[in-house]
Every structure is written in C-alpha cells, then in structure tokens.
Design a protein around this motif. Structure first.
Motif, mmCIF file in Angstrom:
data_model
loop_
_atom_site.group_PDB
_atom_site.id
_atom_site.type_symbol
_atom_site.label_atom_id
_atom_site.label_comp_id
_atom_site.label_asym_id
_atom_site.label_seq_id
_atom_site.Cartn_x
_atom_site.Cartn_y
_atom_site.Cartn_z
ATOM 1 N N THR A 48 60.910 16.088 50.480
ATOM 2 C CA THR A 48 60.431 17.449 50.260
ATOM 3 C C THR A 48 59.830 17.614 48.878
ATOM 4 O OG1 THR A 48 62.728 17.945 49.781
ATOM 5 C CG2 THR A 48 61.896 18.578 51.923
ATOM 6 N N ASP A 49 60.124 16.666 47.974
ATOM 7 C CA ASP A 49 59.517 16.673 46.654
ATOM 8 C C ASP A 49 58.089 16.131 46.727
ATOM 9 O OD1 ASP A 49 59.136 16.651 43.920
ATOM 10 O OD2 ASP A 49 60.271 14.810 43.585
ATOM 11 N N ALA A 50 57.918 15.015 47.433
ATOM 12 C CA ALA A 50 56.634 14.301 47.359
ATOM 13 C C ALA A 50 55.629 14.703 48.440
ATOM 14 C CB ALA A 50 56.888 12.791 47.433
ATOM 15 N N TYR A 51 56.093 14.950 49.674
ATOM 16 C CA TYR A 51 55.125 15.203 50.744
ATOM 17 C C TYR A 51 54.199 16.386 50.442
ATOM 18 C CZ TYR A 51 57.272 11.784 53.913
ATOM 19 O OH TYR A 51 57.729 10.638 54.505
ATOM 20 N N PRO A 52 54.731 17.521 49.953
ATOM 21 C CA PRO A 52 53.812 18.629 49.668
ATOM 22 C C PRO A 52 52.884 18.361 48.483
ATOM 23 C CG PRO A 52 56.071 19.396 49.905
ATOM 24 C CD PRO A 52 56.126 17.921 49.775
ATOM 25 N N GLU A 53 53.174 17.295 47.711
ATOM 26 C CA GLU A 53 52.293 16.966 46.585
ATOM 27 C C GLU A 53 51.244 15.929 46.970
ATOM 28 O OE1 GLU A 53 52.301 18.668 44.004
ATOM 29 O OE2 GLU A 53 54.250 19.674 44.157
ATOM 30 N N ALA A 54 51.386 15.332 48.157
ATOM 31 C CA ALA A 54 50.439 14.299 48.583
ATOM 32 C C ALA A 54 49.085 14.935 48.878
ATOM 33 C CB ALA A 54 50.972 13.592 49.829
ATOM 34 N N THR A 55 48.071 14.079 49.067
ATOM 35 C CA THR A 55 46.763 14.609 49.446
ATOM 36 C C THR A 55 46.894 15.241 50.839
ATOM 37 O OG1 THR A 55 46.144 12.528 50.485
ATOM 38 C CG2 THR A 55 45.560 12.796 48.169
ATOM 39 N N VAL A 56 45.945 16.113 51.144
ATOM 40 C CA VAL A 56 45.973 16.822 52.431
ATOM 41 C C VAL A 56 46.012 15.827 53.593
ATOM 42 C CG1 VAL A 56 44.449 18.140 53.958
ATOM 43 C CG2 VAL A 56 44.968 18.981 51.671
ATOM 44 N N THR A 57 45.216 14.748 53.470
ATOM 45 C CA THR A 57 45.172 13.759 54.549
ATOM 46 C C THR A 57 46.360 12.803 54.470
ATOM 47 O OG1 THR A 57 43.720 12.463 53.143
ATOM 48 C CG2 THR A 57 42.683 13.822 54.803
ATOM 49 N N GLY A 58 46.795 12.489 53.249
ATOM 50 C CA GLY A 58 47.901 11.540 53.084
ATOM 51 C C GLY A 58 49.190 12.057 53.686
ATOM 52 N N ALA A 59 49.456 13.362 53.529
ATOM 53 C CA ALA A 59 50.708 13.935 54.023
ATOM 54 C C ALA A 59 50.831 13.775 55.535
ATOM 55 C CB ALA A 59 50.790 15.405 53.639
ATOM 56 N N ASP B 168 56.173 27.246 49.603
ATOM 57 C CA ASP B 168 55.073 26.293 49.734
ATOM 58 C C ASP B 168 54.941 25.906 51.211
ATOM 59 O OD1 ASP B 168 53.794 23.708 50.005
ATOM 60 O OD2 ASP B 168 53.841 23.587 47.822
ATOM 61 N N CYS B 169 53.745 26.128 51.802
ATOM 62 C CA CYS B 169 53.650 25.983 53.259
ATOM 63 C C CYS B 169 53.943 24.571 53.735
ATOM 64 C CB CYS B 169 52.303 26.492 53.775
ATOM 65 S SG CYS B 169 50.887 25.571 53.195
ATOM 66 N N ARG B 170 53.455 23.557 52.985
ATOM 67 C CA ARG B 170 53.729 22.200 53.465
ATOM 68 C C ARG B 170 55.182 21.800 53.207
ATOM 69 N NH1 ARG B 170 49.324 17.867 51.808
ATOM 70 N NH2 ARG B 170 49.546 18.875 49.804
ATOM 71 N N ARG B 171 55.833 22.453 52.222
ATOM 72 C CA ARG B 171 57.241 22.128 51.995
ATOM 73 C C ARG B 171 58.104 22.695 53.133
ATOM 74 N NH1 ARG B 171 57.659 22.349 46.296
ATOM 75 N NH2 ARG B 171 57.124 20.151 46.337
ATOM 76 N N VAL B 172 57.676 23.812 53.727
ATOM 77 C CA VAL B 172 58.387 24.327 54.903
ATOM 78 C C VAL B 172 58.390 23.256 55.995
ATOM 79 C CG1 VAL B 172 58.373 26.060 56.733
ATOM 80 C CG2 VAL B 172 57.771 26.719 54.404
ATOM 81 N N ILE B 173 57.203 22.666 56.230
ATOM 82 C CA ILE B 173 57.097 21.648 57.277
ATOM 83 C C ILE B 173 57.883 20.398 56.880
ATOM 84 C CG2 ILE B 173 55.489 20.396 58.762
ATOM 85 C CD1 ILE B 173 55.168 23.389 58.927
ATOM 86 N N ALA B 174 57.903 20.099 55.568
ATOM 87 C CA ALA B 174 58.659 18.926 55.110
ATOM 88 C C ALA B 174 60.155 19.121 55.387
ATOM 89 C CB ALA B 174 58.413 18.695 53.621
ATOM 90 N N TYR B 175 60.671 20.332 55.132
ATOM 91 C CA TYR B 175 62.079 20.587 55.461
ATOM 92 C C TYR B 175 62.296 20.551 56.964
ATOM 93 C CZ TYR B 175 63.735 21.496 50.765
ATOM 94 O OH TYR B 175 64.116 21.347 49.467
ATOM 95 N N SER B 176 61.273 20.947 57.699
ATOM 96 C CA SER B 176 61.359 20.879 59.147
ATOM 97 C C SER B 176 61.498 19.429 59.622
ATOM 98 C CB SER B 176 60.129 21.552 59.741
ATOM 99 O OG SER B 176 59.899 21.115 61.032
ATOM 100 N N ILE B 177 60.870 18.469 58.897
ATOM 101 C CA ILE B 177 61.052 17.049 59.238
ATOM 102 C C ILE B 177 62.527 16.701 59.124
ATOM 103 C CG2 ILE B 177 60.599 14.668 58.554
ATOM 104 C CD1 ILE B 177 57.915 15.418 57.597
ATOM 105 N N ILE B 178 63.143 17.102 57.989
ATOM 106 C CA ILE B 178 64.557 16.771 57.784
ATOM 107 C C ILE B 178 65.384 17.337 58.931
ATOM 108 C CG2 ILE B 178 66.535 17.189 56.280
ATOM 109 C CD1 ILE B 178 64.675 17.011 53.926
#
Lengths: 82, 584
Positions: free
Chosen positions: B206-217, B262-272
């Motif tokens: 959840t720290d790194a995924y929302p910081e990755a590039t749009v395509t990398g994530a 942070d919208c992508r961090r919501v999805i990152a927590y959803s992965i967990i």
C-alpha cells in the motif's frame, strides 16, 4: 447509451427516483429471499427470514462505526512523514 | 518439434529486443509476445520438463500441472491486458521492466525446485521496483527504496528457510512442506506471506503501488501477491494459521480502504483484503477451499487490474489522485466509470460478475467445514468491499459534486484494455463453466441457485441503502492513515536521531576527551622520546661508531708490513710471557 445512462445517474434531479428504485428493489428481493427454497441450512441464521438484508445493513453500520473509531487512532495529517 | 517451451523465455529474452523497436513495430511486438505466451500455455501439456543437474541437485524449470497452468493462463492474460493499457507509453526501460516482471512471475509458477523459484522471486522484486522508480518523483523513489528493502529482507528469510530445509531433508524440490514447526518451515512461510502482503508485512504494497506509474501499478496488482498465493497453495495447503491470518487480512484491508483518500491506495488495500480470502481458502485446504482460492485468484487478477486501470486512467487524465480533489467526472468520463463499475461489481461478488462465482466458493468451503465465525466475517467483508469499491470510491470520484476538472476519456488503448478486462469479468460471471473446468480439483459447486442469488443481491442492496444513509460519515478527508510502515519509517527516523544526537554527541565528547586528556600527553611523550632517540640513542650509536673508527685508525698502524717490526713484537711478547711466569 452508456453516456446517457451515466448522465441520468449523475443528475441530481433523479436522486429521489433512484433512491426509491433502490429501496423498492431491495424490498422485492428481500421478500423473494424469504421465499427462496433452501435445500440445507448450514447455520441456524440461514433460516431467519431476510437474514441477508439484515446482515448487510448491520455489517455496513458496524464497519462504518469501526472505521470512524479506528480513524481517530490511525489518521494523521498528510505531511506526517515529511 | 519442441516438446515444451517455457513462456518466460519469450518475456525475459524478448525484453532485450524492445529498445531496438519503435513506433508501430514496438506496439505490435508488445502485444504479440503475451499473445504467443498465452497460446504456448493453452497448448501446453502437463508434466515435468526442462530438468537439469546443478551441483548434484535437480533443477526443474518446467513443472506444469493444473495449478501452475491456471496461474500461467491468467498471468499471460493479465500481461496482454496490461501491455495494451501501456501501449501509448514510449518508454523502453519501463516496458522491459514489465517484461522481466511478467517473465519471472511465470518462472516462479513453473519452478519445480527452490533454487529456480528463488532466482525468479528476486528478479520479480527488482523488476517490479523499477515500475515504482519510473515515476521519478521523490515520493515514488522513496517508496521504491522501501519496497525493495522489504522484498530483499523477505528474500533473505526465504533463502535462509530454503538452506535449512535443504540441510534437513537433502532436497531442494518444491512441494508441500512438512508442518513440523521447524525454523525452516517458518522462514519459508514468512518469506512467502511477505509477498502476499499479510499484516504486519503488508505496508510495502500500500506504500509503493499508489506511487508506481499509472501503467506499472496494473502489472504490480497482478503478479507479486498472486505468485505468493500460488506458492502458499503449493507448499502450505491446510495450514490452519492461514485461516486466522486470511480472515484478519480481509478485515484489515477493508478497514484501511474505507478511511483512505488516495484512490489507488483504496484499491491497494482492497488487494490485501481479497488476498485474505485467498489465504483463508488455502488454510481450509479442502478440495473446495483450494478450488476457491485458485478461482478467486484468477478472477481477482482481472478485476483488480481493471480497478487499477480505471483509477489510473482518471489520474492519467486529471493529474489528481485524491478523492477530496476529484468528483463529478461522470459527465466527462462516463465510459471509464462504467468500466470501473464492472470491476467494482466483480470484486463485490455481485451476481453475474466474476467475483460472485469465485468468492462464494471460499465462503462455501468455510461453511462446509462448519466454521461459523469465518463464514460470518467473510460475508461481512463482502458487504464492506461493495461499500468501499462499489459505492464510496466511485461516488466521490465520479459524482458527489459538479466538478470543474477538465477531463476526457483516456486514450483508445487504455479503453480497449479496460474493455477486455470488463468483458472477461462479465463472461466469467455469466459462464463460470470454463473457469471451473481448469481448476485443480473436480468442481461440485453451483453458484447460481435461487437462494444464493437473492441472498447476495439483498445483502448488497442493503449495503447500498446503508451507504446512502451514512455517506456523510464516509466522506474522504485530507488525511493519511498510519500503517505498519510506521515502524520502519518512524523507526528509521528514531534510529537516525539516535545516530545523529546521542551517538554523535558521545562521539564528539570522546574525541574532545582524547584531544585534551589523551593526545596532548601523548604528543609530549612523543616529543621526549624523539629527543631521547635523537640525542641519546643516536649519540650512543654514533659515538660507538666514531670510537671504533678512531681506535681502528691507530690499530691500523700496527700492521706495518716490515719483518723486523714483527720479529721485534714476537721478541717483546716472549719476554713479557717469561716475565709474567717469573713474577708469579
């Protein structure tokens, strides 16, 4: 088609109608759920009428309250780590 | 005819061709490779291939059975979708990193021994870290370093476990591990669950995924946690610890996702949260549980990719990532919204969407084994998942207010990638038979019974009603939530403070002390010994030398070379001897 549908959803004038639609469909499905044939009830709560709907709403309230309480402990200003 | 061909070869060696291609040729190449890899997997037969002997041990690159083939299918599909999504990107190193990342993930899935597994495991960590670094902003670079540090640490645990396992069993073959509670068991377990992002080892994600590039994530959401799920399903099926851990993860991810801005961090927590379901299925370990995990991993990779693509598209088009700054995009990005909702309804296990046919299998496995609390909690998290991915996030991103943000639909390739993913979400939801046919165990599970549909629908609609009543409590705020990365972010700061303040002060004190109390007397002693050396020691040495010279200069004269002098000396000598005798 998608654009029109989404526009309809987003239009504030339709909020009342959409809410009504939500509540009616919830009621219809909850009633259907009461009469749904169940071959086997794995747990006792499976035979409580409209259990899923009640459980859904209770889950949401519990979750929101828990998140609020956790928020007091865990939330920080955005520059906390800077 | 080649009997078996490793799909990783296409990606890992194929990556080196990317910098030499440009424009249309490169774009064709980027989608051709995953398409070829997918075809390779489709026609692949089960068995053990590409075995070598290395230092007396068997190295297996190609162990293909139903479980590894299932992951290989979905990995090549995710690679294809992710690369279509990234087609507009003119950044060869990033494409290469994605290729290495995909290739090594597939390498893990076909690895038949720990050595092969470990090497691909490490390539994955470094290749994926590049996708974070590639965003280049300071926040991304910092998060990338924390990401790589966590994964290297996890790799050390894994390697330690592998070595101990080898010492204990004499084998490096990868398979179910004896549940003997040995150190090797726990080290390998920790190495694996770190990559599965199980708390407290979750924060790298959840720290790194929302910081990755749009395509990398998009790639990151698919591979790292799911390879971890794959290796756990292979090595630790039926490990009860995973049930508790999985249920805790499901709740943990949900709780953080609801608070996040942070919208992508919501999805990152959803992965967990979703990986929590997967671990629970492995922990239950029955045929139904493992089937549920395999099926849900498959559907999760696709809908989670779709959610990352749709939120990424919003970031790509608006440059904003916080829910507090977004809103009202329904007018300008309706197609993106619709595609997002296909993913959100899938993850929420809405009937006729893919999550419905896979997640319910895991819950049914818990039900089947009469685990009442597990069943209730996982059902509760299902409702919560709909709350934060299906309601709160899209509401605050696309509606909530009439926004002044200038935006339009994303480029065609992004829409196409999301369209493929959304199509698969619905296709699997409506026709689950094809997915069920490739599961590792025979399936006796029917998701579409009348009571199951009405039960799921009434719960989700009740959740929606609950959201609209309570939504003020859920409004995003400009905050971040502290997670377990606190320990190494603030912990590191405390360490640096200790290094800078008390230790530096102590160091200063010690050097002051040595300058005054130790060094000065030492200098004085040195000066004295220098003088002693110069005048006494050297004086003695030089004095002895000049004395010897002086004496020898005189003694030299004794040697005259004249016979009469010698005869005289002999005579005197004899005379002296006789005289001594006479006197004594």
């Amino acid at each position: 088609m998608i654009k029109r549908l989404v526009d309809y959803l987003g239009n504030a004038d339709n909020a009342g109608k959409l809410k009504k639609l939500l509540y009616i469909s919830l009621a219809v499905i909850a009633v259907a759920d009461i009469f749904a044939p169940r071959e086997h009830a794995a747990f006792f709560w499976d035979s409580i009428p409209a259990w899923s709907a009640v459980f859904g709403i209770v889950s949401i309230v519990l979750t929101v309250v828990a998140a609020k309480i956790l928020g007091f402990v865990l939330r920080r200003r955005e520059d906390y780590y800077d | 005819m080649i009997e078996w061909f490793h799909p990783s070869i296409l990606f890992i060696f194929g990556a080196f061709l990317i910098p030499f291609l440009s424009g249309k040729a490169r774009q064709i190449y980027l989608v051709l490779i995953p398409a070829l890899a997918f075809i390779d997997v489709v026609f692949m037969s089960q068995g053990t291939y590409w075995t070598f002997t290395f230092m007396g041990n068997e190295i297996i690159f190609g162990k293909a059975d139903s479980l590894s083939l299932l992951f290989a299918y979905v990995f090549t599909i995710a690679a294809f979708i992710g690369l279509v999504y990234a087609l507009h990107l003119d950044d060869a190193p990033q494409h290469m990193a994605a290729f290495f990342y995909i290739g090594s993930s597939i390498g893990v899935v076909f690895a038949g021994d720990y050595l092969t597994l470990f090497i691909f495991w490490e390539i994955m960590a470094f290749a994926s870290a590049y996708l974070v670094f590639a965003r280049k902003e300071k926040a991304a670079v910092d998060a990338g370093f924390r990401y790589i540090l966590m994964h290297v640490t996890g790799g050390v645990f894994l390697l330690g476990g592998i070595v101990l396992h080898y010492i204990a069993t004499g084998s490096i073959l990868f398979g179910p591990i004896e549940k003997d509670g040995s150190l090797a068991f726990y080290l390998i377990f920790i190495g694996f669950i770190l990559n599965a992002a199980a708390p407290p080892l979750n924060a790298w994600l959840t720290d790194a995924y929302p910081e990755a590039t749009v395509t990398g994530a998009v790639f990151m959401s698919a591979f790292t946690t799911k390879t971890a799920v794959y290796v756990l399903a292979r090595a630790f099926p039926g490990t009860e610890l995973l049930i508790g851990l999985g249920v805790f993860m499901a709740i943990f991810g949900m709780a953080y996702a609801i608070m996040e801005n942070d919208c992508r961090r919501v999805i990152a927590y959803s992965i967990i949260s979703q990986v929590g379901y997967l671990l629970t299925g492995i922990g239950i370990g029955t045929e139904l549980g493992l089937n549920g995990t395999a099926a849900h991993a498959f559907t999760d990779i696709i809908f989670k990719g779709l959610l990352f693509m749709a939120t990424g598209a919003v970031i790509h088009m608006t440059g904003k990532r916080k829910l507090t700054e977004l809103g009202g995009l329904y007018k300008t990005m309706p197609v993106t919204f619709a595609l997002y909702m296909a993913g959100a309804l899938s993850v929420s296990a809405f009937p006729f969407f893919s999550g419905f046919v896979s997640k319910s299998m895991i819950i049914a496995a818990a039900q089947h084994d009469h685990m009442a609390i597990v069943t209730l909690l996982l059902t509760l998290v299902s409702a919560g998942t709909f709350l934060y991915t299906g309601l709160r996030l899209p509401y605050y991103m696309f509606f909530a207010k009439e926004s002044q943000i200038k935006a339009e639909e994303p480029p065609r390739n992004m829409l196409a990638a999301m369209g493929i993913a959304a199509f698969l979400c619905i296709a699997i939801g409506v026709f689950p038979g094809a997915l069920y046919a490739i599961l590792p165990n025979p399936v006796h599970f029917e998701p579409y019974t009348f009571d199951h549909i009405t039960g799921a629908l009434s719960m989700l609609l009740a959740a929606a009603a609950g959201f609209f009543m309570l939504r003020r409590l859920l409004a995003p705020e400009q905050t971040i939530s502290i997670d377990t990365d606190w320990f190494y972010r603030i912990g590191a700061r405390i360490f640096m403070w200790i290094a800078n303040k008390p230790i530096a002060a102590y160091e200063g004190f010690v050097s002051d002390l040595s300058n005054t109390a130790v060094m000065k007397p030492l200098y004085a002693v040195a000066r004295i010994s220098l003088n002693i050396d110069k005048y006494v020691v050297d004086g003695i040495v030089n004095g002895v030398a000049s004395l010897v010279l002086a004496i020898s200069a005189r003694v030299r004269r004794v040697q005259t070379g004249l016979v009469q002098h010698y005869a005289m000396a002999i005579a005197v000598g004899i005379f002296v001897i006789i005289a001594i005798y006479a006197i004594m």
